[in-house]
Design a protein around this motif. Structure first.
Motif, PDB file in Angstrom:
ATOM      1  N   PRO A 249       0.807  -1.217   0.000  1.00  0.00           N
ATOM      2  CA  PRO A 249       0.000   0.000   0.000  1.00  0.00           C
ATOM      3  C   PRO A 249       0.849   1.280   0.000  1.00  0.00           C
ATOM      4  O   PRO A 249       0.304   2.374  -0.017  1.00  0.00           O
ATOM      5  CB  PRO A 249      -0.782  -0.110   1.312  1.00  0.00           C
ATOM      6  CG  PRO A 249       0.148  -0.852   2.214  1.00  0.00           C
ATOM      7  CD  PRO A 249       0.855  -1.847   1.316  1.00  0.00           C
ATOM      8  N   ASP A 250       2.179   1.147  -0.003  1.00  0.00           N
ATOM      9  CA  ASP A 250       3.063   2.306   0.081  1.00  0.00           C
ATOM     10  C   ASP A 250       3.547   2.729  -1.304  1.00  0.00           C
ATOM     11  O   ASP A 250       3.783   1.893  -2.179  1.00  0.00           O
ATOM     12  CB  ASP A 250       4.279   2.007   0.960  1.00  0.00           C
ATOM     13  CG  ASP A 250       3.888   1.612   2.376  1.00  0.00           C
ATOM     14  OD1 ASP A 250       2.876   2.143   2.883  1.00  0.00           O
ATOM     15  OD2 ASP A 250       4.571   0.768   2.966  1.00  0.00           O
ATOM     16  N   ARG A 251       3.716   4.033  -1.466  1.00  0.00           N
ATOM     17  CA  ARG A 251       4.186   4.610  -2.732  1.00  0.00           C
ATOM     18  C   ARG A 251       5.460   5.401  -2.460  1.00  0.00           C
ATOM     19  O   ARG A 251       5.481   6.271  -1.578  1.00  0.00           O
ATOM     20  CB  ARG A 251       3.123   5.518  -3.325  1.00  0.00           C
ATOM     21  CG  ARG A 251       3.528   6.155  -4.619  1.00  0.00           C
ATOM     22  CD  ARG A 251       2.447   7.127  -5.118  1.00  0.00           C
ATOM     23  NE  ARG A 251       2.893   7.765  -6.325  1.00  0.00           N
ATOM     24  CZ  ARG A 251       2.476   7.451  -7.541  1.00  0.00           C
ATOM     25  NH1 ARG A 251       1.585   6.499  -7.704  1.00  0.00           N
ATOM     26  NH2 ARG A 251       2.941   8.091  -8.593  1.00  0.00           N
ATOM     27  N   TYR A 252       6.501   5.110  -3.216  1.00  0.00           N
ATOM     28  CA  TYR A 252       7.790   5.785  -3.109  1.00  0.00           C
ATOM     29  C   TYR A 252       8.046   6.522  -4.426  1.00  0.00           C
ATOM     30  O   TYR A 252       8.229   5.875  -5.462  1.00  0.00           O
ATOM     31  CB  TYR A 252       8.912   4.773  -2.886  1.00  0.00           C
ATOM     32  CG  TYR A 252       8.830   4.032  -1.575  1.00  0.00           C
ATOM     33  CD1 TYR A 252       9.667   4.359  -0.520  1.00  0.00           C
ATOM     34  CD2 TYR A 252       7.912   3.002  -1.395  1.00  0.00           C
ATOM     35  CE1 TYR A 252       9.605   3.678   0.688  1.00  0.00           C
ATOM     36  CE2 TYR A 252       7.835   2.318  -0.185  1.00  0.00           C
ATOM     37  CZ  TYR A 252       8.681   2.661   0.840  1.00  0.00           C
ATOM     38  OH  TYR A 252       8.607   1.987   2.036  1.00  0.00           O
ATOM     39  N   ASP A 253       8.033   7.841  -4.409  1.00  0.00           N
ATOM     40  CA  ASP A 253       8.338   8.644  -5.588  1.00  0.00           C
ATOM     41  C   ASP A 253       9.707   9.276  -5.386  1.00  0.00           C
ATOM     42  O   ASP A 253       9.966   9.879  -4.340  1.00  0.00           O
ATOM     43  CB  ASP A 253       7.303   9.749  -5.783  1.00  0.00           C
ATOM     44  CG  ASP A 253       5.931   9.203  -6.145  1.00  0.00           C
ATOM     45  OD1 ASP A 253       5.858   8.366  -7.066  1.00  0.00           O
ATOM     46  OD2 ASP A 253       4.945   9.601  -5.507  1.00  0.00           O
ATOM     47  N   VAL A 254      10.565   9.161  -6.393  1.00  0.00           N
ATOM     48  CA  VAL A 254      11.912   9.722  -6.291  1.00  0.00           C
ATOM     49  C   VAL A 254      12.166  10.672  -7.461  1.00  0.00           C
ATOM     50  O   VAL A 254      11.699  10.436  -8.574  1.00  0.00           O
ATOM     51  CB  VAL A 254      13.003   8.623  -6.245  1.00  0.00           C
ATOM     52  CG1 VAL A 254      13.032   7.808  -7.525  1.00  0.00           C
ATOM     53  CG2 VAL A 254      14.372   9.219  -5.950  1.00  0.00           C
ATOM     54  N   ALA A 255      12.894  11.750  -7.155  1.00  0.00           N
ATOM     55  CA  ALA A 255      13.399  12.666  -8.174  1.00  0.00           C
ATOM     56  C   ALA A 255      14.903  12.784  -7.956  1.00  0.00           C
ATOM     57  O   ALA A 255      15.348  13.089  -6.840  1.00  0.00           O
ATOM     58  CB  ALA A 255      12.732  14.026  -8.057  1.00  0.00           C
ATOM     59  N   TYR A 256      15.663  12.481  -8.993  1.00  0.00           N
ATOM     60  CA  TYR A 256      17.122  12.594  -8.942  1.00  0.00           C
ATOM     61  C   TYR A 256      17.533  13.911  -9.578  1.00  0.00           C
ATOM     62  O   TYR A 256      16.947  14.328 -10.582  1.00  0.00           O
ATOM     63  CB  TYR A 256      17.791  11.458  -9.721  1.00  0.00           C
ATOM     64  CG  TYR A 256      17.671  10.103  -9.085  1.00  0.00           C
ATOM     65  CD1 TYR A 256      18.547   9.711  -8.077  1.00  0.00           C
ATOM     66  CD2 TYR A 256      16.700   9.202  -9.498  1.00  0.00           C
ATOM     67  CE1 TYR A 256      18.456   8.452  -7.505  1.00  0.00           C
ATOM     68  CE2 TYR A 256      16.602   7.941  -8.930  1.00  0.00           C
ATOM     69  CZ  TYR A 256      17.482   7.577  -7.934  1.00  0.00           C
ATOM     70  OH  TYR A 256      17.391   6.336  -7.367  1.00  0.00           O
ATOM     71  N   ASP A 257      18.569  14.521  -9.033  1.00  0.00           N
ATOM     72  CA  ASP A 257      19.139  15.735  -9.616  1.00  0.00           C
ATOM     73  C   ASP A 257      20.629  15.491  -9.823  1.00  0.00           C
ATOM     74  O   ASP A 257      21.391  15.413  -8.853  1.00  0.00           O
ATOM     75  CB  ASP A 257      18.906  16.928  -8.691  1.00  0.00           C
ATOM     76  CG  ASP A 257      19.467  18.224  -9.255  1.00  0.00           C
ATOM     77  OD1 ASP A 257      20.140  18.213 -10.304  1.00  0.00           O
ATOM     78  OD2 ASP A 257      19.242  19.267  -8.618  1.00  0.00           O
ATOM     79  N   PHE A 258      21.028  15.349 -11.082  1.00  0.00           N
ATOM     80  CA  PHE A 258      22.428  15.116 -11.431  1.00  0.00           C
ATOM     81  C   PHE A 258      23.080  16.364 -12.032  1.00  0.00           C
ATOM     82  O   PHE A 258      24.171  16.290 -12.588  1.00  0.00           O
ATOM     83  CB  PHE A 258      22.535  13.961 -12.441  1.00  0.00           C
ATOM     84  CG  PHE A 258      22.017  12.649 -11.925  1.00  0.00           C
ATOM     85  CD1 PHE A 258      22.673  11.968 -10.910  1.00  0.00           C
ATOM     86  CD2 PHE A 258      20.868  12.077 -12.457  1.00  0.00           C
ATOM     87  CE1 PHE A 258      22.207  10.746 -10.434  1.00  0.00           C
ATOM     88  CE2 PHE A 258      20.387  10.855 -11.995  1.00  0.00           C
ATOM     89  CZ  PHE A 258      21.062  10.196 -10.981  1.00  0.00           C
ATOM     90  N   THR A 259      22.441  17.531 -11.930  1.00  0.00           N
ATOM     91  CA  THR A 259      22.924  18.737 -12.606  1.00  0.00           C
ATOM     92  C   THR A 259      24.235  19.274 -12.038  1.00  0.00           C
ATOM     93  O   THR A 259      24.907  20.055 -12.700  1.00  0.00           O
ATOM     94  CB  THR A 259      21.874  19.862 -12.578  1.00  0.00           C
ATOM     95  OG1 THR A 259      21.560  20.181 -11.216  1.00  0.00           O
ATOM     96  CG2 THR A 259      20.612  19.454 -13.331  1.00  0.00           C
TER      97      THR A 259
END
Length: 129
Positions: A82-92
């Motif tokens: 039931p869990d949601r893991y959203d990730v945003a990576y920043d390689f700039t």
């Protein structure tokens, strides 16, 4: 890590990335501080290219998430029960990079930001002066 109820946690440690064949093994070790206590913590992931995507796998090679190698924004979602893991990576700012996780579920509601940099970029560690 900031929980919706205001609870804070932090992890400080080191991540190593070791080539293994066509994969990169990520090992993280350090200390997790939560609620006035500190615990040893570790985690392993496997990164590998698969066409135009970069797969991130758990240490037992189960899929975790994928990001598009050519995308302007590197985002992914992992559903776990039931869990949601959203990730945003920043390689700039490579070789410094960041991942920001937003985790929601019946018992979870937090944001976790992880910053990575080569150890030589931290003058207070392993260098004189």
């Amino acid at each position: 890590m900031l929980h919706a109820d205001g609870t804070r946690a932090s992890f400080e440690g080191e991540a190593t990335f070791t080539p293994s064949g066509q994969q990169l093994i990520q090992d993280e070790t350090g200390r997790l501080a939560l609620g006035g206590q500190s615990f040893a913590a570790s985690r392993r992931y496997v990164w590998r290219e698969a066409g135009d995507v970069l797969e991130v796998l758990f240490d037992d090679l189960r899929p975790f998430h994928c990001i598009s190698a050519g995308a302007e924004r590197h985002e992914a979602t992992h559903l776990c029960g039931p869990d949601r893991y959203d990730v945003a990576y920043d390689f700039t700012q490579w070789p410094r990079w960041r991942s920001v996780w937003r985790v929601l579920g019946p018992q979870k509601d937090y944001i976790m930001t992880s910053d990575y940099a080569p150890i030589k970029l931290f003058p207070s560690r392993n260098t004189p002066g």
